[in-house]
Structure formats: C-alpha cells, structure tokens
Design a protein around this motif. Structure first.
Motif, PDB file in Angstrom:
ATOM      1  N   ALA A 194       0.835  -1.207   0.000  1.00  0.00           N
ATOM      2  CA  ALA A 194       0.000   0.000   0.000  1.00  0.00           C
ATOM      3  C   ALA A 194       0.870   1.258   0.000  1.00  0.00           C
ATOM      4  O   ALA A 194       0.574   2.238  -0.686  1.00  0.00           O
ATOM      5  CB  ALA A 194      -0.933  -0.012   1.208  1.00  0.00           C
ATOM      6  N   LYS A 195       1.963   1.208   0.759  1.00  0.00           N
ATOM      7  CA  LYS A 195       2.882   2.357   0.780  1.00  0.00           C
ATOM      8  C   LYS A 195       3.508   2.555  -0.592  1.00  0.00           C
ATOM      9  O   LYS A 195       3.627   3.673  -1.091  1.00  0.00           O
ATOM     10  CB  LYS A 195       4.010   2.117   1.797  1.00  0.00           C
ATOM     11  N   GLN A 196       3.916   1.434  -1.204  1.00  0.00           N
ATOM     12  CA  GLN A 196       4.526   1.510  -2.535  1.00  0.00           C
ATOM     13  C   GLN A 196       3.531   2.119  -3.521  1.00  0.00           C
ATOM     14  O   GLN A 196       3.893   2.956  -4.344  1.00  0.00           O
ATOM     15  CB  GLN A 196       4.965   0.098  -2.966  1.00  0.00           C
ATOM     16  N   ALA A 197       2.268   1.711  -3.407  1.00  0.00           N
ATOM     17  CA  ALA A 197       1.231   2.233  -4.313  1.00  0.00           C
ATOM     18  C   ALA A 197       1.062   3.742  -4.117  1.00  0.00           C
ATOM     19  O   ALA A 197       0.862   4.483  -5.082  1.00  0.00           O
ATOM     20  CB  ALA A 197      -0.089   1.512  -4.067  1.00  0.00           C
ATOM     21  N   ARG A 198       1.165   4.195  -2.874  1.00  0.00           N
ATOM     22  CA  ARG A 198       1.030   5.637  -2.619  1.00  0.00           C
ATOM     23  C   ARG A 198       2.211   6.409  -3.210  1.00  0.00           C
ATOM     24  O   ARG A 198       2.058   7.513  -3.714  1.00  0.00           O
ATOM     25  CB  ARG A 198       0.876   5.913  -1.120  1.00  0.00           C
ATOM     26  N   TYR A 199       3.392   5.802  -3.148  1.00  0.00           N
ATOM     27  CA  TYR A 199       4.540   6.453  -3.800  1.00  0.00           C
ATOM     28  C   TYR A 199       4.304   6.537  -5.315  1.00  0.00           C
ATOM     29  O   TYR A 199       4.566   7.557  -5.941  1.00  0.00           O
ATOM     30  CB  TYR A 199       5.838   5.685  -3.528  1.00  0.00           C
ATOM     31  N   MET A 200       3.813   5.454  -5.889  1.00  0.00           N
ATOM     32  CA  MET A 200       3.527   5.468  -7.329  1.00  0.00           C
ATOM     33  C   MET A 200       2.537   6.590  -7.648  1.00  0.00           C
ATOM     34  O   MET A 200       2.709   7.347  -8.604  1.00  0.00           O
ATOM     35  CB  MET A 200       2.928   4.127  -7.779  1.00  0.00           C
ATOM     36  N   ALA A 201       1.499   6.681  -6.815  1.00  0.00           N
ATOM     37  CA  ALA A 201       0.471   7.697  -7.045  1.00  0.00           C
ATOM     38  C   ALA A 201       1.083   9.097  -6.989  1.00  0.00           C
ATOM     39  O   ALA A 201       0.719   9.980  -7.770  1.00  0.00           O
ATOM     40  CB  ALA A 201      -0.649   7.551  -6.020  1.00  0.00           C
TER      41      ALA A 201
END
Ligand SMILES: [Zn+2]
Length: 317
Positions: free
Chosen positions: A238-245
């Motif tokens: 989820a953290k990785q996805a937020r960085y992507m976002a």
C-alpha cells in the motif's frame, strides 16, 4: 502477408519474436543475454536473433518491413545508437546498433528505448488499446515509463522522455540507482519495497506470516505473503502504491492522460487491489477535474510487451 520482427534486449534475457499485423504472436523466443560479455558479443547475439526471425518469415513467405530492437538506456532513435544510462549492460553506451546490424543483415534496423516500446505495445495491442493519451509504467528493480500523447510515442528533444521512475518526489531524498537523489524509483522500486516490508514484518512480530530471516526477503516472497493475507506485506504494498500515485500526480497534472497502465510483478499479482490503492491515493493527491474518466489499468502483455513494441515501433495508430 507482413510479419513484424522485434528483439527486446534486457539485462538478463533477450526476448525476440515475430507477430502478424494484428499483433498476434507467431514466434516467441528467449535466450540469456549474459550482459557482462561486452558489446561485440551482444551485438552478435542480436544479429543471430534477427537472422532466426528473418529465416522463419522467409520460409513462410512473409515480408518483414524492418527489424525493431528495444534496448535499455537512452537511445538515439534516429541513428539507432545507445547514448548512455544503461547500468545493467556494462559498456553498452555508445554502441551503434543500427549501423552494425544493417550492414550485416541488409535490412533496415530501428532501435528504441525498451520501456518506451513496452508502453507503445500496450497502446497498440494491450491494456491501453483505443486510448491516445497514456502513461505506461513498469515496476521492477527500476521503474520504466513511456508516454503516448495524441497517439504518438513521446521521445523528447534529446531522446530522454518517459523517464517516469526518475521524477523526484523528495527533494534531496534517498539516493537512486541513476545517481540522482529523491527519484520515485528510490521509493517505489523493488529495493525500497523490500525495505518497507522488512519494517512492517518486524513491527508485526509474531503476527506476521513470515518467520524467516528478514535478510532473505524478496519481492516474490512479499507477493506470496500478500496472497496469504499477511497484513505487513499488504501495508508495504500500500505504501509503494502511494509512492507510485505521488509520481502519477506529476504526470496527470502536466499531461492529463486518459489512462495509466501499470506493469510488473506487483501489479500482476496484486491486480485490482493494487489499481484501487493507486486510485484511492490519487483521489487525495490530484485535481478532481484531471481525474475525470482517468483509467488505471493493469498491463496486459507482460514480458512480451518489449519485443512487440520493438517490432511495431515505426507503425502508427
Ligand atoms: Zn533516479
């Protein structure tokens, strides 16, 4: 009938194949690239791959318009030459691929950046088919990207467009593999995903489904843990996805694309949950108007995107 021939040079494998004009794959082959052998040996292999494809096409009486090659690094697409930035293939910078192969093969050879061509393939035949304004990204150790605007692949003034992974998201932040600091890749790439998962697993203690050594943790294990419902793995993803976002917001606000395609192991395994995580983060970070109708899509062509994009690099939509 025409057949399109593409070769995707990677740090680990050379993937190559032939496709018919509709993108259906006729041949799909792979051989190890042994990237540390130096440019001459790699060029010989590329030539050999091209010969195999031409031979097959000749046998089937199909006409190959050109050989398309995708390579890591900054590629001068006019000269078919590697300019720089290809850390996975030592000594590759400066290699004139087209000049050498055209001389020996007697056929036109076009070269492009591998991530750009993967993006092109997803727009031609994959997840973003039918869209004309698209950002495609692939997440692995590195984060590659390609931008298609008004139906054309954006190459840039000095062949450097689409370096999505090296958009800075933190001023003077973590050191990136490229030598700069604070790049998205340093936060959302595999290395930091593993680091984040280690932290979460450590914090979860006995509740974590992973009881092995934290040193041995890999992306594959993290994805396995996610599938088993491990909450530490989920939190790291989820953290990785937020960085992507965070990276996507820059592109969304600058270019207002219709679709963003996400490829690589995480998107592949986590699937709809992953695109949802990204969407939720975007709702908090980006302008509502810019998000209207924006699709976040999982890449569809997997590791074939590279050679397909290479094969069709001079075609238009
Ligand atoms: Zn970087």
């Amino acid at each position: 009938m025409k057949a399109f021939a593409g070769i995707d040079l990677g740090g680990t494998n050379i993937k190559y194949g032939l496709a018919d004009p509709g993108g259906r794959i006729l041949i799909n082959r792979s051989k190890p690239s042994h990237a540390d052998r130096g440019r001459n040996e790699i060029l010989k292999d590329l030539e050999e791959c091209a010969r195999e494809l031409l031979e097959y096409a000749g046998h089937k009486k199909m006409k190959v318009p050109y050989i398309g090659i995708g390579s890591p690094g900054t590629v001068d697409t006019d000269k078919g030459k590697i300019l720089g930035l290809s850390p996975n293939i030592p000594g590759w910078a400066g290699t004139g691929i087209s000049s050498r192969l055209e001389k020996n093969l007697k056929i036109k050879v076009h070269v492009g950046n591998d991530a750009n061509l993967m993006a092109w393939a997803e727009v031609l035949f994959g997840a973003a088919k039918g869209y004309r304004n698209v950002l495609c990204t692939t997440v692995g150790t590195g984060i590659g990207g390609g931008v298609i605007m008004n139906g054309k692949l954006v190459i840039g003034a000095s062949y450097s467009a689409g370096e999505f992974g090296h958009i800075p998201i933190v001023k003077d932040g973590k050191k990136c593999n490229c030598g700069l600091r604070g790049c998205l890749e340093a936060y959302a790439g595999s290395d930091n995903l593993i680091a984040m998962a280690r932290k979460e697993i450590k914090a979860a203690g006995a509740k974590s489904k992973y009881q092995g050594s934290l040193e041995d943790l890999t992306v594959r294990t993290i994805l396995e843990l996610f599938k088993q419902g491990d909450s530490a793995a989920y939190k790291a993803i989820a953290k990785q996805a937020r960085y992507m976002a965070t990276g996507f917001v820059s592109v969304i606000h600058l270019l207002n694309p219709e679709a963003i395609v996400v490829g690589g192991g995480i998107a592949e395994v986590v699937g709809a949950d992953y695109t949802k995580l990204i969407k939720n983060a975007l709702d908090n970070y980006a302008f509502k108007d810019a998000l209207k109708g924006l699709k976040i899509l999982k890449a569809r062509l997997g590791n074939k995107a590279g050679f397909i994009g290479a094969a069709f690099q001079k075609e238009e939509i």
